[in-house]
Design a protein around this motif. Structure first.
Motif, mmCIF file in Angstrom:
data_model
loop_
_atom_site.group_PDB
_atom_site.id
_atom_site.type_symbol
_atom_site.label_atom_id
_atom_site.label_comp_id
_atom_site.label_asym_id
_atom_site.label_seq_id
_atom_site.Cartn_x
_atom_site.Cartn_y
_atom_site.Cartn_z
ATOM 1 N N ARG A 206 0.823 -1.209 0.000
ATOM 2 C CA ARG A 206 0.000 0.000 0.000
ATOM 3 C C ARG A 206 0.860 1.262 0.000
ATOM 4 O O ARG A 206 0.432 2.324 -0.462
ATOM 5 C CB ARG A 206 -0.937 0.004 1.217
ATOM 6 N N GLU A 207 2.097 1.124 0.495
ATOM 7 C CA GLU A 207 3.046 2.255 0.480
ATOM 8 C C GLU A 207 3.688 2.425 -0.890
ATOM 9 O O GLU A 207 4.446 3.370 -1.112
ATOM 10 C CB GLU A 207 4.135 2.037 1.526
ATOM 11 N N GLY A 208 3.419 1.481 -1.809
ATOM 12 C CA GLY A 208 3.961 1.593 -3.154
ATOM 13 C C GLY A 208 5.151 0.708 -3.446
ATOM 14 O O GLY A 208 5.710 0.756 -4.544
ATOM 15 N N TYR A 209 5.556 -0.120 -2.471
ATOM 16 C CA TYR A 209 6.694 -1.006 -2.675
ATOM 17 C C TYR A 209 6.264 -2.311 -3.353
ATOM 18 O O TYR A 209 5.132 -2.770 -3.197
ATOM 19 C CB TYR A 209 7.354 -1.364 -1.341
ATOM 20 N N THR A 210 7.180 -2.875 -4.104
ATOM 21 C CA THR A 210 6.993 -4.230 -4.603
ATOM 22 C C THR A 210 7.579 -5.167 -3.559
ATOM 23 O O THR A 210 8.742 -5.027 -3.172
ATOM 24 C CB THR A 210 7.720 -4.433 -5.943
ATOM 25 N N VAL A 211 6.780 -6.115 -3.065
ATOM 26 C CA VAL A 211 7.182 -6.936 -1.929
ATOM 27 C C VAL A 211 7.060 -8.413 -2.262
ATOM 28 O O VAL A 211 6.070 -8.849 -2.860
ATOM 29 C CB VAL A 211 6.318 -6.629 -0.686
ATOM 30 N N GLU A 212 8.070 -9.172 -1.869
ATOM 31 C CA GLU A 212 7.999 -10.629 -1.952
ATOM 32 C C GLU A 212 8.112 -11.181 -0.545
ATOM 33 O O GLU A 212 8.999 -10.779 0.215
ATOM 34 C CB GLU A 212 9.122 -11.177 -2.830
ATOM 35 N N PRO B 288 6.994 -7.162 20.077
ATOM 36 C CA PRO B 288 6.127 -6.540 19.068
ATOM 37 C C PRO B 288 6.646 -5.139 18.719
ATOM 38 O O PRO B 288 7.190 -4.445 19.576
ATOM 39 C CB PRO B 288 4.772 -6.463 19.770
ATOM 40 N N PHE B 289 6.478 -4.743 17.469
ATOM 41 C CA PHE B 289 7.017 -3.465 17.021
ATOM 42 C C PHE B 289 5.909 -2.614 16.412
ATOM 43 O O PHE B 289 4.850 -3.105 16.023
ATOM 44 C CB PHE B 289 8.119 -3.674 15.981
ATOM 45 N N SER B 290 6.182 -1.329 16.328
ATOM 46 C CA SER B 290 5.259 -0.397 15.686
ATOM 47 C C SER B 290 5.502 -0.424 14.181
ATOM 48 O O SER B 290 6.649 -0.310 13.732
ATOM 49 C CB SER B 290 5.485 1.014 16.227
ATOM 50 N N TYR B 291 4.435 -0.564 13.408
ATOM 51 C CA TYR B 291 4.582 -0.556 11.953
ATOM 52 C C TYR B 291 5.126 0.778 11.465
ATOM 53 O O TYR B 291 5.923 0.831 10.528
ATOM 54 C CB TYR B 291 3.235 -0.844 11.283
ATOM 55 N N VAL B 292 4.737 1.859 12.128
ATOM 56 C CA VAL B 292 5.224 3.188 11.742
ATOM 57 C C VAL B 292 6.739 3.270 11.933
ATOM 58 O O VAL B 292 7.457 3.807 11.083
ATOM 59 C CB VAL B 292 4.518 4.286 12.569
ATOM 60 N N VAL B 293 7.236 2.715 13.045
ATOM 61 C CA VAL B 293 8.680 2.708 13.296
ATOM 62 C C VAL B 293 9.390 1.835 12.265
ATOM 63 O O VAL B 293 10.432 2.211 11.718
ATOM 64 C CB VAL B 293 8.979 2.205 14.723
ATOM 65 N N LEU B 294 8.833 0.653 11.986
ATOM 66 C CA LEU B 294 9.447 -0.222 10.984
ATOM 67 C C LEU B 294 9.530 0.475 9.630
ATOM 68 O O LEU B 294 10.566 0.409 8.959
ATOM 69 C CB LEU B 294 8.645 -1.519 10.864
ATOM 70 N N LEU B 295 8.466 1.149 9.246
ATOM 71 C CA LEU B 295 8.448 1.838 7.956
ATOM 72 C C LEU B 295 9.509 2.934 7.917
ATOM 73 O O LEU B 295 10.216 3.095 6.913
ATOM 74 C CB LEU B 295 7.052 2.425 7.711
ATOM 75 N N ALA B 296 9.665 3.667 9.027
ATOM 76 C CA ALA B 296 10.669 4.729 9.090
ATOM 77 C C ALA B 296 12.079 4.151 8.967
ATOM 78 O O ALA B 296 12.940 4.722 8.286
ATOM 79 C CB ALA B 296 10.524 5.500 10.400
#
Length: 230
Positions: free
Chosen positions: A22-28, A102-110
């Motif tokens: 959803r952020e625009g990345y191609t993910v496998e 457990p981690f924050s998705y916002v932190v992981l994305l950053a």
């Protein structure tokens, strides 16, 4: 492909895959270490999200094998473990960053964005640094003295590169932390002492050198100690 997610927990793996797309990345997304290792060796991903506890081949081994085979793709390691020594174990295998579940998705994305950004900066900056007979190439993750190569982990090389780029100047622990670790890292500066100690054992002690100086209450300085000591 932009991002490879190696995570055997289907709920976490699927959430990461869908969110990053959803952020625009191609993910496998793959669920075992061996498949992840093979894909990472075959494809030029921008970054790899790597769980530690994987079936078959665990994450530490995957990361170590990638670095051994010359793959320099940034690795963000995920683990249910916690503590400074667990982090050091992950980073010593060549991981670039570390996130505890457990981690924050916002932190992981950053953190992923920071790793991708750093990689882009590294490809455009000068990669070969020299201090006396000590040299390091940040683009190939190689280091040595003269003709003798020295094996360093990805994080060790980054700490040394920080000192080498500021040759002769005192660099504080906080400055090293700010340059080498992501801003979201919430550990203390004592981790810098661990890496400086390891670097001294690898680049100085075997060659009877003292090139990394401790400046009391100020930080560290890399000097051209090209002479040997009896």
């Amino acid at each position: 492909m932009d991002i490879l997610v190696i995570e055997d927990d289907m709920q976490i793996g699927s959430a990461l895959r869908d969110g990053l797309r959803r952020e625009g990345y191609t993910v496998e997304h793959v669920t075992d270490g061996l498949t992840g290792l093979q894909l990472a060796q075959q494809n030029p991903y921008q970054v790899i999200v790597l769980d530690v506890m994987l079936p078959g081949v665990h994450g530490y081994r995957v990361c170590a094998e990638l670095r051994k085979s010359g793959v320099t793709t940034p690795v963000l390691m995920l683990t249910a473990k916690d503590g400074e020594y667990d982090e050091a174990e992950g980073l010593d295998t060549g991981a670039d960053d570390y996130l505890t579940k457990p981690f924050s998705y916002v932190v992981l994305l950053a953190r992923l964005r920071a790793l991708i950004r750093r990689r882009g900066e590294n490809t455009t900056a000068g990669s070969l640094l020299r201090t006396g007979d000590l040299w390091l190439d940040t683009s190939t993750h190689r280091c040595g003295r003269g003709e003798q190569e020295i094996a360093l982990t990805a994080r060790e090389l980054k700490v040394l590169a920080c000192l080498a780029r500021n040759h002769g100047q005192v660099i504080s622990k906080q400055d090293i932390l700010d340059e080498v670790w992501d801003h979201a890292y919430d550990g203390g500066t004592s981790i810098i002492e661990v890496y400086i100690s390891t670097l001294r054992r690898k680049i100085d002690a075997p060659f009877d050198r003292h090139s990394i100086e401790t400046v009391h209450r100020a930080g560290y300085r890399l000097t051209d100690d090209s002479s040997t000591h009896a």
